[in-house]
Motif scaffolding. Structure first.
Motif, PDB file in Angstrom:
ATOM      1  N   THR A 222     -36.081   6.510   0.714  1.00 19.41           N
ATOM      2  CA  THR A 222     -34.990   6.193  -0.225  1.00 19.41           C
ATOM      3  C   THR A 222     -33.631   6.484   0.406  1.00 19.41           C
ATOM      4  O   THR A 222     -32.699   5.687   0.292  1.00 19.41           O
ATOM      5  N   HIS A 223     -33.546   7.620   1.104  1.00 15.81           N
ATOM      6  CA  HIS A 223     -32.267   8.013   1.695  1.00 15.81           C
ATOM      7  C   HIS A 223     -31.822   6.986   2.746  1.00 15.81           C
ATOM      8  O   HIS A 223     -30.633   6.675   2.866  1.00 15.81           O
ATOM      9  N   GLY A 224     -32.788   6.438   3.470  1.00 17.25           N
ATOM     10  CA  GLY A 224     -32.475   5.442   4.505  1.00 17.25           C
ATOM     11  C   GLY A 224     -31.886   4.162   3.924  1.00 17.25           C
ATOM     12  O   GLY A 224     -31.344   3.337   4.658  1.00 17.25           O
ATOM     13  N   MET A 225     -32.000   3.991   2.613  1.00 14.98           N
ATOM     14  CA  MET A 225     -31.490   2.759   1.983  1.00 14.98           C
ATOM     15  C   MET A 225     -30.199   3.018   1.217  1.00 14.98           C
ATOM     16  O   MET A 225     -29.773   2.189   0.406  1.00 14.98           O
ATOM     17  N   ARG A 226     -29.571   4.165   1.461  1.00 22.28           N
ATOM     18  CA  ARG A 226     -28.344   4.482   0.712  1.00 22.28           C
ATOM     19  C   ARG A 226     -27.278   3.418   1.001  1.00 22.28           C
ATOM     20  O   ARG A 226     -27.292   2.778   2.063  1.00 22.28           O
ATOM     21  N   GLY A 227     -26.397   3.270   0.043  1.00 19.19           N
ATOM     22  CA  GLY A 227     -25.320   2.285   0.223  1.00 19.19           C
ATOM     23  C   GLY A 227     -25.724   0.875  -0.188  1.00 19.19           C
ATOM     24  O   GLY A 227     -24.918  -0.043  -0.113  1.00 19.19           O
ATOM     25  N   THR A 228     -26.971   0.703  -0.653  1.00 20.68           N
ATOM     26  CA  THR A 228     -27.394  -0.644  -1.084  1.00 20.68           C
ATOM     27  C   THR A 228     -26.816  -0.927  -2.469  1.00 20.68           C
ATOM     28  O   THR A 228     -26.980  -0.119  -3.385  1.00 20.68           O
TER      29      THR A 228
ATOM     30  N   ASP B 280     -23.227  -0.360   3.511  1.00 16.40           N
ATOM     31  CA  ASP B 280     -21.912   0.301   3.428  1.00 16.40           C
ATOM     32  C   ASP B 280     -21.396   0.546   2.009  1.00 16.40           C
ATOM     33  O   ASP B 280     -20.235   0.905   1.827  1.00 16.40           O
ATOM     34  N   GLY B 281     -22.247   0.335   1.009  1.00 16.81           N
ATOM     35  CA  GLY B 281     -21.834   0.671  -0.357  1.00 16.81           C
ATOM     36  C   GLY B 281     -21.129  -0.460  -1.081  1.00 16.81           C
ATOM     37  O   GLY B 281     -20.718  -0.297  -2.230  1.00 16.81           O
ATOM     38  N   SER B 282     -20.980  -1.625  -0.428  1.00 15.54           N
ATOM     39  CA  SER B 282     -20.325  -2.726  -1.154  1.00 15.54           C
ATOM     40  C   SER B 282     -21.341  -3.801  -1.544  1.00 15.54           C
ATOM     41  O   SER B 282     -22.391  -3.956  -0.904  1.00 15.54           O
ATOM     42  N   CYS B 283     -20.988  -4.519  -2.605  1.00 19.11           N
ATOM     43  CA  CYS B 283     -21.853  -5.602  -3.089  1.00 19.11           C
ATOM     44  C   CYS B 283     -21.706  -6.793  -2.148  1.00 19.11           C
ATOM     45  O   CYS B 283     -20.617  -7.032  -1.609  1.00 19.11           O
ATOM     46  N   VAL B 284     -22.773  -7.561  -1.993  1.00 18.59           N
ATOM     47  CA  VAL B 284     -22.664  -8.809  -1.226  1.00 18.59           C
ATOM     48  C   VAL B 284     -21.772  -9.759  -2.026  1.00 18.59           C
ATOM     49  O   VAL B 284     -21.897  -9.864  -3.253  1.00 18.59           O
TER      50      VAL B 284
ATOM     51  N   HIS C 130     -36.112 -24.215  -5.600  1.00 16.56           N
ATOM     52  CA  HIS C 130     -36.315 -22.766  -5.739  1.00 16.56           C
ATOM     53  C   HIS C 130     -35.095 -22.106  -6.367  1.00 16.56           C
ATOM     54  O   HIS C 130     -33.972 -22.567  -6.199  1.00 16.56           O
ATOM     55  N   GLN C 131     -35.361 -21.020  -7.087  1.00 16.64           N
ATOM     56  CA  GLN C 131     -34.273 -20.291  -7.735  1.00 16.64           C
ATOM     57  C   GLN C 131     -33.973 -19.030  -6.920  1.00 16.64           C
ATOM     58  O   GLN C 131     -34.875 -18.452  -6.309  1.00 16.64           O
ATOM     59  N   PHE C 132     -32.706 -18.649  -6.957  1.00 12.91           N
ATOM     60  CA  PHE C 132     -32.273 -17.453  -6.247  1.00 12.91           C
ATOM     61  C   PHE C 132     -31.464 -16.612  -7.232  1.00 12.91           C
ATOM     62  O   PHE C 132     -30.530 -17.117  -7.858  1.00 12.91           O
ATOM     63  N   GLY C 133     -31.869 -15.369  -7.403  1.00 11.66           N
ATOM     64  CA  GLY C 133     -31.159 -14.494  -8.342  1.00 11.66           C
ATOM     65  C   GLY C 133     -30.798 -13.187  -7.666  1.00 11.66           C
ATOM     66  O   GLY C 133     -31.337 -12.857  -6.606  1.00 11.66           O
ATOM     67  N   TRP C 134     -29.885 -12.435  -8.277  1.00 10.96           N
ATOM     68  CA  TRP C 134     -29.488 -11.148  -7.690  1.00 10.96           C
ATOM     69  C   TRP C 134     -28.942 -10.218  -8.750  1.00 10.96           C
ATOM     70  O   TRP C 134     -28.601 -10.634  -9.856  1.00 10.96           O
ATOM     71  N   THR C 135     -28.876  -8.948  -8.385  1.00 18.11           N
ATOM     72  CA  THR C 135     -28.216  -7.966  -9.250  1.00 18.11           C
ATOM     73  C   THR C 135     -27.364  -7.039  -8.391  1.00 18.11           C
ATOM     74  O   THR C 135     -27.749  -6.692  -7.268  1.00 18.11           O
ATOM     75  N   HIS C 136     -26.198  -6.662  -8.953  1.00 14.96           N
ATOM     76  CA  HIS C 136     -25.367  -5.627  -8.326  1.00 14.96           C
ATOM     77  C   HIS C 136     -25.363  -4.382  -9.225  1.00 14.96           C
ATOM     78  O   HIS C 136     -24.605  -3.450  -8.980  1.00 14.96           O
TER      79      HIS C 136
END
Ligand SMILES: Cc1cc2nc3c(=O)[nH]c(=O)nc-3n(C[C@H](O)[C@H](O)[C@H](O)COP(=O)(O)O)c2cc1C
Length: 368
Positions: A264-270, A154-158, A175-181
């Motif tokens: 790519t289009h199917g992943m829009r809003g990520t 939906d276009g918003s960050c987790v 274990h390490q967990f990382g992310w990017t917005h």
């Protein structure tokens, strides 16, 4: 009509108990069948559901890997198959906790031997009575609610609080967990995944192994109750079938461009990509990683967050390097063993599962 519009409504698994016919003989009171009814919703690569149970008595069982549900070419070390079997044991433990049992799993310290044409022992499972906890039933329901979403987000960050919870939880297992917005990094990560998916499928060996699990029609998906159903892949069935069965036509030119654009289009809003890293060399490492991933995915699901793993970026060496270079200073210091896009989406179509009765091993069974 958009594909998502013709997706089946979410069907909740029926409420326990089912008929006594599903119970294996050693399962006198049906406790294993009841727990399996929930644990079978565990996620697995290509939805291959490699788990089988050989009941020894009401308190003990062997967890085995089905020789007809393996990926010798695309998971040659069996690392990701061990991850999913470990996730299955975690889900089974959560299901048993709601019934008043503690499940312990002792994993064999060896990779899966793909040369054996019989069920391969993976772990010894045993039960002990456990005082029932009030929250155990809610936790068990979460097993059936978790899903992979390959839909647009939906276009918003987790929310960072959710991600920080996962980070703390993963750290307790080393274990390490990382992310990017970051928009540019997310866009680049999706492009790296797209290129890796297409590059992997240029290998005939990999394509043939994956083709076994592709279910381009409703009839095929419902006949086998496993594999990647086109509805869940968010791709029209005809396209998926043609991509595999007429692959040469999809390697170059207009069709290749169309396929990549659709992906790519199917992943829009990520807006969020996230990854786990840590020890991932030995069978014990894979089991621990499975534990980390199982609990993280359930926590995310309980927080309303969907995820979609990008397995090809992890396993394709060029894509893996490209992704790490793209992250720059925020790249993980240890081995990245899972990458996923995460976000908020509509309810995805539910992937299918083999019936509980088919998970019990019947020692007269023949394997191909
Ligand atoms: C270890 C692991 C790796 C996975 N890798 C991918 C992947 O690369 N791409 C993908 O679309 N789904 C991937 N999945 C998701 C599975 O395909 C999915 O769990 C399965 O189809 C069942 O669907 P469900 O999660 O909605 O129940 C992976 C799942 C697991 C457990």
């Amino acid at each position: 009509m958009a594909l998502a519009a013709c997706a089946p409504r979410l069907v909740k698994p029926p409420v326990w108990p089912t008929t006594p016919a599903v119970r294996a003989t050693a399962d006198h009171d049906g406790r294993w069948a009841e727990a399996l009814h929930y644990a079978r919703w565990t996620p697995s690569p290509h939805n291959m559901q490699p788990w089988r149970l050989r009941l020894l008595n009401a308190w003990q069982a062997e967890l085995c890997c089905d020789p007809d549900r393996q990926l010798p070419n695309t998971d040659p070390q069996s690392a990701f198959t061990m991850v999913t079997l470990s996730m299955f044991a975690e889900h089974l433990a959560i299901a048993f906790a709601a019934q008043g049992y503690a499940l312990s799993a002792e994993f064999v310290d060896a990779p899966i031997d793909y040369t054996v044409r019989a069920p391969v022992l993976v772990a010894m499972l045993s039960l002990e009575p456990l005082p029932k906890r009030l929250d155990a039933r809610a936790r068990r329901s979460a097993l059936c609610e978790r899903q992979t979403s390959r839909l647009p987000y939906d276009g918003s960050c987790v929310h960072n609080e959710v991600l920080e919870t996962i980070q703390r939880r993963s750290a307790t297992e080393g274990h390490q967990f990382g992310w990017t917005h970051d928009r540019a990094q997310v866009r680049a990560g999706i492009a790296i995944n797209r290129d890796a998916v297409f590059a992997d499928m240029d290998s005939e060996v990999a394509r043939t192994e994956l083709r076994r699990w592709i279910r381009p029609s409703d009839q095929q998906a419902q006949a086998t109750n496993d594999g990647l159903w086109s509805r869940c892949m968010h791709f029209p069935g005809w396209l998926l079938r043609d991509f595999f069965d007429n692959h040469r036509a999809w390697q170059h030119g207009a069709r290749a461009a169309l396929g990549k654009r659709l992906l790519t289009h199917g992943m829009r809003g990520t807006r969020t990509l996230a990854w786990w890293s840590g020890p991932f060399v030995t069978p014990a490492d894979w089991v621990r990683a499975g534990r980390v991933f199982a609990h993280a995915w359930l926590l995310l699901s309980e927080a309303g967050v969907h995820l979609h793993p990008f397995g090809s970026v992890v396993t394709n060496p060029d894509a893996h390097q490209r992704f790490l270079s793209m992250l720059g200073p925020s790249r993980p210091a240890n081995t990245m063993w899972l990458l996923a896009r995460m976000g908020y989406s509509d309810q995805p179509p539910r992937s299918l599962r083999i019936p509980t009765s088919a998970i019990f091993l019947n020692d007269t069974e023949q394997f191909s």
